[in-house]
Write an enzyme that holds these catalytic residues in place. Structure first.
Site, PDB file in Angstrom:
ATOM      1  N   LYS A 201       0.858  -1.186   0.000  1.00  0.00           N
ATOM      2  CA  LYS A 201       0.000   0.000   0.000  1.00  0.00           C
ATOM      3  C   LYS A 201       0.894   1.235   0.000  1.00  0.00           C
ATOM      4  O   LYS A 201       1.745   1.399   0.881  1.00  0.00           O
ATOM      5  CB  LYS A 201      -0.903  -0.012   1.229  1.00  0.00           C
ATOM      6  CG  LYS A 201      -1.716   1.269   1.365  1.00  0.00           C
ATOM      7  CD  LYS A 201      -2.778   1.139   2.430  1.00  0.00           C
ATOM      8  CE  LYS A 201      -3.502   2.456   2.630  1.00  0.00           C
ATOM      9  NZ  LYS A 201      -4.570   2.339   3.620  1.00  0.00           N
ATOM     10  N   LYS A 255      -2.279  -1.458  -3.798  1.00  0.00           N
ATOM     11  CA  LYS A 255      -3.131  -0.281  -3.693  1.00  0.00           C
ATOM     12  C   LYS A 255      -2.306   0.991  -3.753  1.00  0.00           C
ATOM     13  O   LYS A 255      -1.279   1.048  -3.078  1.00  0.00           O
ATOM     14  CB  LYS A 255      -3.868  -0.371  -2.358  1.00  0.00           C
ATOM     15  CG  LYS A 255      -4.770   0.788  -2.042  1.00  0.00           C
ATOM     16  CD  LYS A 255      -5.340   0.601  -0.668  1.00  0.00           C
ATOM     17  CE  LYS A 255      -6.106   1.848  -0.273  1.00  0.00           C
ATOM     18  NZ  LYS A 255      -6.501   1.819   1.097  1.00  0.00           N
TER      19      LYS A 255
HETATM   20  C1  PBG Z   1      -6.888   3.672   5.644  1.00  0.00           C
HETATM   21  C2  PBG Z   1      -7.440   3.371   4.297  1.00  0.00           C
HETATM   22  C3  PBG Z   1      -7.368   4.242   3.226  1.00  0.00           C
HETATM   23  C4  PBG Z   1      -8.023   3.629   2.166  1.00  0.00           C
HETATM   24  C5  PBG Z   1      -8.475   2.370   2.609  1.00  0.00           C
HETATM   25  N1  PBG Z   1      -8.095   2.220   3.933  1.00  0.00           N
HETATM   26  C6  PBG Z   1      -6.837   5.622   3.119  1.00  0.00           C
HETATM   27  C7  PBG Z   1      -5.560   5.950   3.720  1.00  0.00           C
HETATM   28  O1  PBG Z   1      -4.652   5.119   3.839  1.00  0.00           O
HETATM   29  O2  PBG Z   1      -5.427   7.108   4.112  1.00  0.00           O
HETATM   30  C8  PBG Z   1      -8.165   4.274   0.835  1.00  0.00           C
HETATM   31  C9  PBG Z   1      -9.205   3.755  -0.065  1.00  0.00           C
HETATM   32  C10 PBG Z   1      -9.585   4.703  -1.150  1.00  0.00           C
HETATM   33  O3  PBG Z   1      -8.967   5.763  -1.354  1.00  0.00           O
HETATM   34  O4  PBG Z   1     -10.548   4.378  -1.838  1.00  0.00           O
HETATM   35  N2  PBG Z   1      -6.667   2.651   6.499  1.00  0.00           N
END
Ligand code: PBG
Length: 331
Positions: A201, A255
């Protein structure tokens, strides 16, 4: 061995729709989709999210209705994210451990409405519960603490499993949390609860609308770069995936999605395990903005982008366009 032009004309097999259909290498289906849904409190509530046009937060009854809709469309799984009321957020994210929090109520509402006909994926991370918007506990300098956070994530995972979650999906990027969660699940006899790790991520600019959706954008100061990955790194993604698999992840996620398809390909080729991608909120918003500007055809863009994830090797894709795509695919 292959012939050369004119014995070989690659356009021959493209000349008609039936032939293109016959020669298509991969085909997208509703079974490839996971639908992320945002939960809010109250009853009879639908709150449209301005930065995600077409996406709303729903109260638990609305979430159950969306899950029923997903099952009817052939979408095998929904992913839940709560918008915790501000008064229930604190520096330690304690609401994450409440057996009656929004997430757990939504899981039970889906189970009551749809039974076992749909998979329920629950997000594990503290950002929807902390008053500072970070995914974990912070020290005085604002640094997100790894091991202390991991302990809370274990409690959060057990809480979600007890509510009936099928897939625990840690999205926080703490080191060692997959192993800790897996051994806690085994210890509590949740042998069949899966872990889908957000293994690679990235600290991305594409998460903005999501943070609006869960209500953390106004709270978050700074960024998440001390735990989420640097967009310049690919080898590090492979190390992250290797560790999470060794610790007991059943599947891994990359992601955001489209900007990181190269990572999907490398993970799939190296590890030969189920890989998922998250077409995140900013990607959805880009498509919708292009449509609103008259610059693109939504249906074609949705199907083309989702198909590219499958071509890259994904077993499935989390996308806010899931229900729309499933309808287009004629479920
Ligand atoms: C945070 C989380 C995020 C997303 C999923 N879980 C955002 C972040 O890390 O700030 C993003 C998903 C999206 O942008 O659709 N645990």
């Amino acid at each position: 061995m292959t012939a050369a032009y004119p014995a070989l004309r690659l356009r021959r097999t493209r000349a008609s729709a039936w032939s293109r259909s016959l020669h298509r290498e991969i085909a997208l289906s509703p079974a490839d989709l996971i639908w992320p849904l945002f939960v809010t409190s109250g009853s009879g509530v639908e709150e449209p999210i301005a930065s995600l046009p077409g996406v709303s937060r729903w109260c638990t009854a609305g979430i159950a209705a969306r899950a029923r809709e997903a099952a009817a469309l052939g979408i095998p799984c929904v992913a839940l994210f709560p918008n915790t009321p501000p008064g229930l957020r604190d520096p330690l994210g304690r609401e994450a451990l409440n057996p009656d929090n929004l997430m757990c109520r939504a899981v039970r509402a889906i189970r009551d409405a749809v039974g076992g006909d749909i998979g329920i994926l629950t997000d594990v991370a503290l950002d929807p519960y902390t008053s500072h918007g970070q995914d974990g506990l912070i020290d005085d300098a604002g640094y997100v603490l790894n091991d202390a956070t991991s302990e809370v994530l274990v409690g959060q995972s057990l809480n979600q499993a007890a509510a009936g979650a099928d897939i625990i999906a840690p999205s926080d990027m703490m080191d060692g949390r997959i192993g800790a969660i897996r051994s806690a699940l085994e210890g509590a006899d949740y042998h069949n609860v899966q872990i889908m790790s957000y293994a690679a991520k990235y600290a991305s600019a594409f998460y903005g609308p999501f943070r609006d959706a869960v209500g953390s954008s106004g709270l978050l100061k700074g960024d998440k770069k001390t735990y989420q990955m640097d967009p310049g790194n690919a080898e590090e993604a492979l190390r992250e995936v290797a560790l999470d698999l060794a610790e007991g992840a059943d599947s891994v996620m990359v992601k955001p999605g489209l900007p990181y398809l190269d990572i999907v390909v490398r993970v799939k080729q190296r590890f030969e395990v189920p890989v998922f991608a998250y077409q995140v909120s900013g990607e959805y918003a880009m498509i919708e903005a292009a449509v609103a500007a008259g610059a693109a055809d939504r249906d074609a863009m949705v199907l083309e982008t989702l198909t590219s994830f499958k071509r890259a090797g994904c077993s499935g894709v989390l996308t806010y366009h899931a229900a729309h795509a499933a309808r287009l695919l004629g479920a």
